[in-house]
Scaffold this motif. Sequence first.
Motif: not given
Length: 136
Positions: A72-74, A133-136, A11-30
């Motif tokens: 423009k799809e992730v 998948s999600k169109k962005i 369960k403790e790794m869920l925070r790490e997963i959220r952080s990883f996803v957020k960091d990757v999406l931030d890099k792509h300007g979402l």
Amino acid sequence: MKYCYKVPCQKEMLREIRSFVKDVLDKHGLSEEDISTLVLAIDEVCANLIIHTHKCNASDSIELEIKFKKNKEVIFSIIDKAEMFNINQYEEPTLDEIIKRRRKGGVGLILVKRIMDDIQITTDQKKHICRLSKKI
């Protein structure tokens, strides 16, 4: 571009997963709104796998891949050796049913189905993949 992350089923790794996803999406300007909703969806699927499928067994692991397409799809791929619950077969309860039964849970899968444009579950002899998948 493709990003990969492998974590033990704790369960403790869920925070790490959220952080990883957020960091990757931030890099792509979402936008912050897009990032928040996508993080929520991926967190829900990973939490279900970690908690319900793997029973928080740290010796098990799941992998997360994030790919950005030119159209423009992730695409998020959650890869697991254990059999996955097929979210596409989940019958959504009505809000009245949830309230009436005072049911805990089940709302997250509804959100995932509404946030994502497409959800596919594929299986081969070695692994199961939930591709969202999600169109962005």
